[in-house]
Design an enzyme around this catalytic site. Structure first.
Site, mmCIF file in Angstrom:
data_model
loop_
_atom_site.group_PDB
_atom_site.id
_atom_site.type_symbol
_atom_site.label_atom_id
_atom_site.label_comp_id
_atom_site.label_asym_id
_atom_site.label_seq_id
_atom_site.Cartn_x
_atom_site.Cartn_y
_atom_site.Cartn_z
ATOM 1 N N GLY A 225 -2.070 -1.400 -3.329
ATOM 2 C CA GLY A 225 -2.646 -0.264 -4.041
ATOM 3 C C GLY A 225 -1.962 -0.086 -5.384
ATOM 4 N N GLY A 230 2.750 3.006 -4.606
ATOM 5 C CA GLY A 230 3.822 2.108 -4.166
ATOM 6 C C GLY A 230 5.193 2.731 -4.406
ATOM 7 N N GLU A 248 2.168 -4.603 -2.847
ATOM 8 C CA GLU A 248 1.279 -5.391 -3.715
ATOM 9 C C GLU A 248 0.578 -4.397 -4.627
ATOM 10 O OE1 GLU A 248 1.304 -8.531 -3.791
ATOM 11 O OE2 GLU A 248 2.252 -9.044 -1.905
ATOM 12 N N CYS A 282 -6.898 -6.400 -9.030
ATOM 13 C CA CYS A 282 -5.507 -6.345 -9.495
ATOM 14 C C CYS A 282 -5.221 -7.501 -10.437
ATOM 15 C CB CYS A 282 -4.562 -6.384 -8.305
ATOM 16 S SG CYS A 282 -4.856 -7.786 -7.216
#
Ligand code: NAD
Length: 492
Positions: A225, A230, A248, A282
């Protein structure tokens, strides 16, 4: 679409209606007002029940052995074709991914299972040559897998599969934007009669994710996310050093085009990198840096291409680019680009918000580098275009980001590739191909603000285990130690 009814959390092998909690709904971003797709409930209290079920099931699952675990996952794999369309329809309805892409995501569940089974012996080898024992990889226990909206099923599955195969049990949480996709994923396990409690899924907002992450019986967290979430997860687990936390996170991925590049190739790869999944990957290309011999031509070509591409209905099988995932995401994206213009970015192709849904057109801005807003991950179909003085300046500009997920170089020159690898920190370094399209057969993860160096992809089984050195002596063997022998005599 097939029946859309919220079935609750998937705990201990059954769907369980929530006892209470916060109502939320997923909404179709390809509709003008955001038509409701699924009304769901996030019951934070369900986290305890799900973790308890996972904990209870873990010992038997671990002891069942790898062959039994493979057999159970193969039963899931066998059911994938029957579920692919239901899963794909849910993904498209909830976050606007073009249906052809969503079908690919749904079908990839089966390939992932096959891939991890094949890779396990290679990724978790018994011991290096000459070692006086073995190395083994012990499951962590109960692992939380928390997913984002942009690959709502793949980014659960890609972590769930290696985590389960290595003997852990799982509590997964899908994004609140995509509860139906999450439910469809759980239905696959239910349909395969997967052992009760080994795979569980809880729905909810950030508070459900936070409760799951902090739970003392959760021994591993695999989170995909945003950087901000994070960071919160790292803070929340600071006093739980026993917990393995794998993050990640986002990216701000550059494509560097040098004078000797194949410009047709560069343009096509930049378009795929920047616009697939409406820029919501991402690994999306969000910065293009060009050297003087190619900059004018590249800029002209990108302007032409960006003007030609408009978003379309994601339910149409020929759709290349759908809407953003939500109306709120569209509004934020448009505001961020306005801020970038206020900071001096020059619109070569301006963003337009279109009627009928969370649609935005692709945009291309000419920048000097250093514009604060463009240093952030925007998560939409946007590229900032920078001109560099020469190759070194191009690499310096590419490296000038707190993120480090993926980076591409377009060049014919092998020496430039090595220099790029040396100078531009990223977990995925691509040559003459787009920044996205990662392989599950290679490591995947980022450096800097893109993650905490616990790469997924082929190395995911290591995230789900801790290594154990396993040494033994023959029964009755004496470890030689002269000084002790001298003290105890020859019978010692
Ligand atoms: P997000 O961080 O908003 O949400 C992700 C998940 O975290 C959701 O399920 C959410 O409910 C949950 N969550 C929210 N607060 C939490 C908390 N305090 N504790 C635990 N969980 C919490 O991310 P998003 O908007 O869904 O996804 C987009 C982001 O994901 C982008 O930044 C993108 O780059 C990143 N992403 C990274 C990768 C990768 O592999 N590196 C892949 C895809 C997406």
């Amino acid at each position: 679409m097939s029946e859309k009814r919220f079935r609750g959390d998937f705990i201990g092998g059954d769907f369980v209606a929530p006892a209470g909690g916060a109502a939320f709904a997923s909404r179709d971003p390809a509709t003008a007002e955001g038509e409701v797709v699924l009304e769901a409930v996030g019951d934070v209290a369900a986290v305890d029940a799900a973790v308890a079920a996972a904990r209870e099931a873990q010992r038997a699952w671990r002891r069942a052995g790898l062959e039994a675990r493979i057999e159970a996952l193969r039963a899931v794999q066998a059911r994938v074709p029957a579920h692919t369309e239901r899963i794909a329809q849910a993904i498209t309805a909830e976050m606007g991914k073009p249906i052809a892409e969503a079908r690919g995501e749904a079908a990839s569940i089966a390939g992932k299972i096959e891939g991890v089974i094949a890779q396990l012996p290679y990724e978790l080898p018994p011991a290096p040559p000459g070692a006086p024992g073995e190395q083994r990889f012990h499951p962590l226990g109960v692992v939380a897998v928390i997913g984002p909206f942009n690959f709502p099923v793949h980014l659960l599955n890609t972590h769930v599969v290696p985590t389960l195969l290595t003997g852990n049990t799982v509590v997964a949480k899908p994004s609140e934007l995509t509860p139906l996709a999450g439910q469809r994923y759980a239905e696959l396990f239910a349909d395969a009669d997967f052992p009760a409690g080994v795979f569980n899924l809880v729905h909810g907002l950030g508070d459900t994710g936070a409760a799951l992450v902090a739970h003392p019986d959760v021994r591993g967290v695999v989170f995909t996310g945003s950087y901000d979430t994070g960071r919160r997860i790292r803070q929340a687990t600071f006093d739980q050093p026993f917990k393995k936390v794998c993050l990640e996170l986002g990216g701000k991925n550059p494509a560097v085009v040098l004078d000797d590049a194949d410009i047709d190739q560069a343009v096509r790869e930049i378009l795929l990198g920047a616009l697939l999944t409406t820029g919501q990957r991402c690994t999306a290309t969000s910065r293009v840096v060009a050297t003087p011999g190619v900059a004018d031509a590249l800029e002209t070509r990108l302007v032409e291409a960006f003007r030609r591409i408009t978003p379309g209905d994601p339910k149409d099988v020929t759709c290349f680019m759908g809407p953003l995932a939500s109306h709120g995401a569209r509004d934020r994206f448009v505001q961020q680009l306005a801020a970038a213009r206020a900071q001096g970015a020059e619109a070569l192709v301006e963003v337009r918000a279109l009627a009928g849904g969370a649609y935005v057109t692709p945009s291309l801005y000419r920048v000097q580098g250093g514009e604060a807003t463009l240093a952030e991950e925007l998560f939409g179909p946007h590229v900032s275009f920078e001109r560099a003085a020469d190759r070194d300046d191009a690499f310096r500009r590419a490296a000038d980001s707190p993120f480090g997920l993926s980076a591409s170089l377009f060049s014919a020159d092998a020496e430039s590739w090595e220099a790029f690898y040396d100078q531009v920190p990223a977990g995925v370094v691509n040559i003459n191909r787009s920044t996205n399209g990662a392989s599950g057969l290679l490591p995947f993860g980022g450096v800097g603000m893109s993650g905490n160096w616990r790469p997924a992809g082929s190395l995911a089984p290591r995230n789900a285990t801790y290594p154990v050195a396993y040494m033994r002596a023959d029964l009755g063997a004496r470890t030689p130690y002269a000084a002790l022998d001298g003290l105890l005599g020859e019978n010692a």
